[in-house]
Design a protein around this motif. Structure first.
Motif, PDB file in Angstrom:
ATOM      1  N   VAL A  81       0.874  -1.178   0.000  1.00  0.00           N
ATOM      2  CA  VAL A  81       0.000   0.000   0.000  1.00  0.00           C
ATOM      3  C   VAL A  81       0.910   1.226   0.000  1.00  0.00           C
ATOM      4  O   VAL A  81       1.802   1.326   0.847  1.00  0.00           O
ATOM      5  CB  VAL A  81      -0.892  -0.010   1.260  1.00  0.00           C
ATOM      6  N   ASP A  90      -5.106   8.020  -2.762  1.00  0.00           N
ATOM      7  CA  ASP A  90      -4.765   6.645  -3.098  1.00  0.00           C
ATOM      8  C   ASP A  90      -3.542   6.156  -2.340  1.00  0.00           C
ATOM      9  O   ASP A  90      -2.905   5.180  -2.730  1.00  0.00           O
ATOM     10  CB  ASP A  90      -4.552   6.517  -4.605  1.00  0.00           C
ATOM     11  N   THR A  91      -3.209   6.848  -1.282  1.00  0.00           N
ATOM     12  CA  THR A  91      -2.110   6.379  -0.432  1.00  0.00           C
ATOM     13  C   THR A  91      -2.672   6.060   0.955  1.00  0.00           C
ATOM     14  O   THR A  91      -3.783   6.462   1.304  1.00  0.00           O
ATOM     15  CB  THR A  91      -1.018   7.455  -0.296  1.00  0.00           C
ATOM     16  N   ALA A  92      -1.869   5.327   1.710  1.00  0.00           N
ATOM     17  CA  ALA A  92      -2.332   4.861   3.024  1.00  0.00           C
ATOM     18  C   ALA A  92      -2.650   6.033   3.941  1.00  0.00           C
ATOM     19  O   ALA A  92      -2.121   7.130   3.782  1.00  0.00           O
ATOM     20  CB  ALA A  92      -1.263   3.969   3.651  1.00  0.00           C
ATOM     21  N   HIS A 102      -5.397   1.092   5.182  1.00  0.00           N
ATOM     22  CA  HIS A 102      -5.530   1.011   3.725  1.00  0.00           C
ATOM     23  C   HIS A 102      -6.441   2.159   3.259  1.00  0.00           C
ATOM     24  O   HIS A 102      -7.452   2.447   3.914  1.00  0.00           O
ATOM     25  CB  HIS A 102      -6.149  -0.340   3.363  1.00  0.00           C
ATOM     26  N   PRO A 103      -6.096   2.825   2.142  1.00  0.00           N
ATOM     27  CA  PRO A 103      -6.904   3.987   1.731  1.00  0.00           C
ATOM     28  C   PRO A 103      -8.383   3.656   1.522  1.00  0.00           C
ATOM     29  O   PRO A 103      -9.235   4.526   1.692  1.00  0.00           O
ATOM     30  CB  PRO A 103      -6.247   4.437   0.417  1.00  0.00           C
ATOM     31  N   ALA A 315      -3.233  -0.283  -3.657  1.00  0.00           N
ATOM     32  CA  ALA A 315      -4.275   0.703  -3.375  1.00  0.00           C
ATOM     33  C   ALA A 315      -5.507   0.444  -4.241  1.00  0.00           C
ATOM     34  O   ALA A 315      -6.615   0.850  -3.903  1.00  0.00           O
ATOM     35  CB  ALA A 315      -3.750   2.107  -3.623  1.00  0.00           C
ATOM     36  N   ALA A 320      -8.359  -4.277  -2.542  1.00  0.00           N
ATOM     37  CA  ALA A 320      -8.838  -2.918  -2.276  1.00  0.00           C
ATOM     38  C   ALA A 320     -10.366  -2.873  -2.349  1.00  0.00           C
ATOM     39  O   ALA A 320     -11.032  -2.255  -1.510  1.00  0.00           O
ATOM     40  CB  ALA A 320      -8.228  -1.939  -3.279  1.00  0.00           C
TER      41      ALA A 320
END
Lengths: 447, 621
Positions: A81, A90-92, A102-103, A315, A320
């Motif tokens: 991630v 879209d990042t943690a 997690h995003p 992501a 996801a």
């Protein structure tokens, strides 16, 4: 217990049958009678535990990514991630500088910020097996590998604590067609696939309109029909077959009681939006049952499909998408219950985690340690509870997996003791073979 | 063990199970024309365990043939004519179709799905769930494909006929999609054969092995490969040898797809040519047109290797290690199926040619496809396999916790006959333990067994209703419900038999985890599932099961006065349960059906039948 509610209900139904009261009158009668008996369900402060089992072994390293661990990105070149970056959705989502959500679990971030969501990481079983089925069985039994232990830990938990107030058929509820191992045992358990079809069609012919006026789903007669009560209910009440006889009695009691809850007209509160996934459908029904004050103490829901051997994604992608639905379902449940979350703890669990290194197909094979989430009023949240073993090569379990530094039984035991008030002396009976020591509790539940 | 010891043991087994001239069931129990009620109970027991329960007249038929002869016939299915069942399923035309045809449609389905998602503006969701970068429909220029091989002729067109002129999904075309319809036809055929086949034991064994070697129709390409799995892998070997069956399963594309072995390869970088081919396939055949990132590297996947050991052969306590799992996975690297034909394929360049050690046996380097075959041989003959599989068979046929001595005896037959399935089953179903009082009615019926036995008991006939376009449409929506898209369908009043079995907790060919459904029948007991069973019983007798007709009145017969409630109830009970009702149940039934207690009254026979079918007695076999 003087006169159990269940006997009351059964006698009530039979008495009605004898009186010839119509089915549309019956539920209200029962509701009034139940209220008069002072036995109605969840009194304020009745504690509820909701277990969410992620079957298939969720990748804890994606759910709550150790972005501060330098080995994480080395071992997961393609499916890690992405590390938290400001203004990049879209990042943690950083939690504490080391760990990040997690995003696609962004729905849970508000709970974290309110201090109601805790993470227990590097959690799992001391047993090193990578068999889904054995490890699910062990976790649900509340053991590390002893196949001689019968039943499930949450059922023993209910035996150990005794009913909170008067016991109802809804004390232990599993959403699904069968009773999961977690809830098997001496205490009666209801397994419900769908509340709105949890009723009998007995007595409804094709040419007759469904007697659904009292809130039963079309095509079912939710309340016990006058004549039908003596029918199936009578057959099961008289059964010499103890297994089926008991199951039948449970079913008929629950049907009668459920009618007072009117499941078909349910509207989630606080604009909560459940995703249309199996987990979303299960959780919305658990929320209904809790809010209807039916006496729920432990509810069990499960979610399949976490076995991401190939093309797991980071992501974006398969995992996801699963996490997005998962997070949304949990967040909706939290919003829906609103103030009632003060007495509710939701605990997620999975049989083990996944290998730290990605496999040849950008997936992950079976591993060891993973993470559990806990949220609700009783949870001391806003913190990741872990004795983090790191992902350094020499610290990996059997050279490949996240090591386990928190025994899942200590997580379960902490919930039993601090949330549900099981006396420490009785915890041994809930987790046979495990010396429960409150000193090992991580402290994620308020004492 | 010494050779002498082995011989002694084999002799004992031979005497116990392999027969010889002595009658299988023992002289004392040999059925005669003047059968006693005890003999009837034995026959009903056999019909319930070796099949899906008795139909009207079955007990008399078995009595005429002789019980042991009936059992022998069932053990040799080719000796039993089965025209009626085969004629009944003949119109299910997808069952004869080729995997290549299905995979072609499956790819078209993916392509269509992507087109519909793109058109609906679901690009963000598609990116999230599948990692696909779909072009923005507002800017067609975005759709420029990557520089891969020559595009197929239809690459830019929606798959033929999928949409109407208005751009909506064309339901009548979708309904006819073989690769969707086949799911329902498989489920439907399984139920029809369970009800209609004269080769009852064979159907039980097909169900047993389908479950033992579980695949889930909802995963990836499995639905395109499942018809062949059922028809060419499970059915031909259901009563053959375990080794042949195991070998066929390991090469079954459905299994390879289900347990990700099509992805299992030695760690490697693909050649430019291979990579180009894959990109062409994904971009044009699947219609992704540059939306997917296709990595150039591939490598090992241990999913199949692990479940082969744990679930197909040795059992979780069968004595293997994580090292064995990884070595077995390496042995099966390169075992896959051809993407266009849907047939087994071994791709040598993807195989790990190094030496391996599996369960202490050394497998030399350079073995190619022989590595996997050697592993299968090793596993098929392994004592843990004999024990694990025999125990499951004993659970199916005898009891949830079968006597250890029976399991040991069956495992010995397994070992001594090289996994001859017939011999093992014969050993179990002719054993004393099988006929012991402890085994009688010890098993709760699975939903499949419950539904099939109810239709058999009531003489139900499958109707052609529900076929034609309307039927196909309802099949598509049923398929959709099965694939998890529409839970509301389970609330429909009229449901197919398939749908009822689904709602009772056993969606056919759709168990997500590779364990399959439990052989421990106690797992089927739960309040929720029971309600669904009772509702099924009511639906069946009220003509509410959309593809089955029953004529309950004919069960009563002409020799019973229809206005005699007691006589009618007794007749129905004996026709359905093959045993008298307990006094309590009988009283409850009469009270329900005849509340005023009239001496003469024509009771509602459908309702009576529903109550008997839903009773605790009929939940057991």
């Amino acid at each position: 217990m003087p006169l159990s509610r269940r006997i009351f209900l059964r006698n009530g139904a039979i008495a009605l049958a004898a009186l010839g009261t119509g089915p549309t009158l019956e539920p209200r009668f029962l509701a009034r009678a139940a209220a008069a008996a002072g036995a109605a369900g969840n009194p304020p402060g009745r504690k509820v535990l909701v277990c969410v089992f992620q079957r298939g072994a969720v990748d804890g390293l994606s759910m709550v990514a150790p972005h501060g661990d330098p080995h994480y990105y080395k071992l997961r070149q393609e499916i890690a991630v992405p590390a938290p970056k400001k203004n990049d959705a879209d990042t943690a989502l950083d939690l504490d500088g080391t760990f990040a959500l997690h995003p696609r679990l962004d729905g849970l971030l508000p709970l974290w910020k309110r201090g109601e969501l805790a993470v227990v990481h590097a959690c799992g079983s001391p047993n090193g097996s990578r068999s889904h089925f054995d490890m699910q069985d062990f976790m649900e039994a509340g053991v590390a590998g002893d196949k001689s232990v019968a039943g499930g830990w949450a059922n023993r938990l209910l035996s150990a604590r005794g009913p909170d107030g008067e016991a109802t058929p809804f004390r232990a509820v599993a959403m699904g067609g069968t009773v999961p191992r977690t809830l098997q045992g001496d205490v009666d358990v209801l397994a419900i696939r769908d509340l709105s079809t949890f009723g009998l069609r007995e007595g409804v012919g094709p040419s007759r309109p469904a007697a659904g006026g009292d809130g039963a789903a079309p095509g079912t007669v939710g309340s016990i029909p006058t004549a039908g009560a003596s029918g199936f209910e009578g057959l099961y009440a008289a059964a010499v077959d103890d297994v089926l006889g008991d199951t039948g009695k449970e079913s008929f009691d629950a049907i009668a009681m459920l009618k007072t809850a009117d499941p078909t007209r349910y509207k989630p509160a606080n604009a909560a939006k459940y995703p249309g996934t199996p987990l979303g459908r299960s959780l919305i029904q658990v929320a209904q049952l809790i809010k209807a004050d039916l006496g729920v103490e432990v509810a069990f829901v499960e979610d399949e499909g976490w076995d991401t051997h190939a093309n797991q994604g980071g992501a974006f992608g398969q995992l996801a998408g699963k996490l997005m639905d998962f997070g949304r379902a949990l967040a909706a449940f939290d919003a829906d219950l609103g103030d009632r979350m003060a007495d509710v703890t939701v605990l997620t669990m999975s049989e083990f985690g996944r290998a730290v290194r990605q496999n040849g197909n950008r997936g992950t094979d079976h591993g060891h340690g993973t993470c559990f989430l806990a949220f609700g009023g009783p949870v001391r949240g806003g913190k990741v509870y872990a004795d983090w073993p790191t992902l350094a090569p020499d610290r990996l379990f059997e050279d490949r997996d996240l090591a386990v530094t928190t025994d899942f039984r200590d997580v379960f035991a902490e919930v039993c003791a601090r949330h549900l008030g099981v006396a420490p002396a009785k915890l041994g009976s809930v987790f046979p073979g495990h010396a429960v020591d409150p000193a090992r509790f991580r402290g994620f539940v308020r004492a | 063990m010494t050779t002498t010891g082995l011989r002694v043991r084999m002799f004992a087994v031979g005497v116990l199970f392999l027969g010889g001239p002595a009658p299988l069931l023992g002289a004392a129990n040999e059925p005669t024309d003047s059968g006693t009620p005890a003999d009837d109970a034995r026959i009903v027991h056999v019909l319930n365990r070796l099949g899906f329960g008795p139909r009207a007249g079955d007990v008399e038929r078995v009595k005429r043939v002789g019980l042991d002869r009936y059992v022998r016939q069932q053990l040799d299915p080719s000796s039993v004519a089965d025209g009626a069942a085969e004629r009944a399923v003949a119109h299910l035309d997808t069952l004869g179709m080729d995997s290549g045809h299905f995979v072609g449609q499956y790819y078209d389905d993916i392509k269509f799905f992507i087109q519909m998602q793109a058109a609906a503006g679901n690009a963000a969701d598609m990116k999230m769930r599948f990692g696909l970068n779909l072009p923005d429909p507002a800017k067609p220029a975005d759709a420029k494909p990557a520089d891969a091989g020559a595009p197929a002729a239809d690459a830019d067109q929606p798959a033929a006929g999928y949409t109407t002129a208005a751009g909506l999904p064309n339901l009548s075309v979708l309904a006819g999609r073989d690769a969707i319809r086949c799911i329902n036809e498989l489920q439907h055929a399984k139920l029809m054969r369970a009800v209609l086949s004269e080769r009852q034991l064979n159907e039980v064994m097909v169900d047993f092995w389908s479950n033992h070697f579980n695949v889930d129709v909802r995963k990836n390409a499995v639905r395109a490969l499942l018809v062949a799995h059922d028809r060419d892998v499970i059915r031909p070997h259901a009563m053959g040898t375990f080794g042949d069956l195991l070998g066929a399963v390991a090469k079954s594309p459905a299994m390879l797809a289900y347990l990700d072995n099509n992805e299992n390869a030695v760690a490697r970088q693909r050649s430019k040519f291979e990579q180009g081919l894959i990109e062409w396939f994904v971009n044009y055949k699947l219609g992704m047109r540059g939306a997917a990132q296709i990595p150039e590297r591939e490598g090992p996947n241990e999913n199949f290797g692990r479940e082969l050991l744990e679930l197909h052969t040795l059992g979780v306590d069968g004595g293997y290690t994580q090292q064995d799992v990884q070595a077995v996975a390496r042995c099966f690297s390169g075992w896959t199926y051809s993407p266009l034909g849907g047939k087994f394929d071994f791709t040598a360049k993807r195989h790990d040619q190094g030496g391996k050690i599996v369960l202490g046996h050394s497998i030399p380097a350079g073995g190619g496809i022989k590595d996997g075959e050697r592993v299968l041989d090793l596993l098929a003959r392994h004592p843990s396999t004999a024990k694990f599989v025999s125990r499951k068979l004993c659970q199916r046929f005898v009891a949830d916790d079968p006597p250890a001595t029976l399991v040991d005896q069956a495992a010995r037959v397994f070992a001594d006959t090289d996994g001859d399935i017939r011999k093992v089953v014969e050993a179990i179903v002719t054993s004393d333990a099988f006929f012991a009082p402890a085994a009688a009615r010890a098993k709760i019926k699975s939903p499949l067994e419950y539904a099939a036995s109810a239709v058999r008991a009531t003489g139900g006939a499958f109707t052609s209703r529900g076929w034609g376009l309307f039927g196909k449409l309802s099949f598509v929506s049923e398929g959709g419900a099965l694939l998890g898209n529409d839970p509301k369908l389970s609330k429909a009043k009229k449901k197919t038999l398939t749908r009822h079995v689904h709602d009772m907790g056993q969606p056919l060919f759709a168990h997500a985890a590779p364990t399959g459904y439990p052989e421990r029948s106690a797992k089927w007991v739960s309040p929720g599932a029971l309600i669904d069973r009772l509702n099924f019983a009511v639906a069946l007798t009220r003509a509410d099961v959309s593809d089955v007709n029953v004529d309950v009145a004919s069960l009563v017969g002409t020799d019973v006065a229809t206005d005699n409630p007691g006589a009618v109830v007794d007749r129905l009970a004996s026709a359905i349960l093959y045993r008298p009702l307990s006094p309590g149940s009988r009283q409850t039934l009469l009270k329900t059906l005849n509340p005023e207690g009239d001496a003469r009254k024509a009771i509602d026979v459908n309702r009576a039948a529903a109550l008997i079918l839903g009773s605790p007695e009929f939940q057991r076999r």
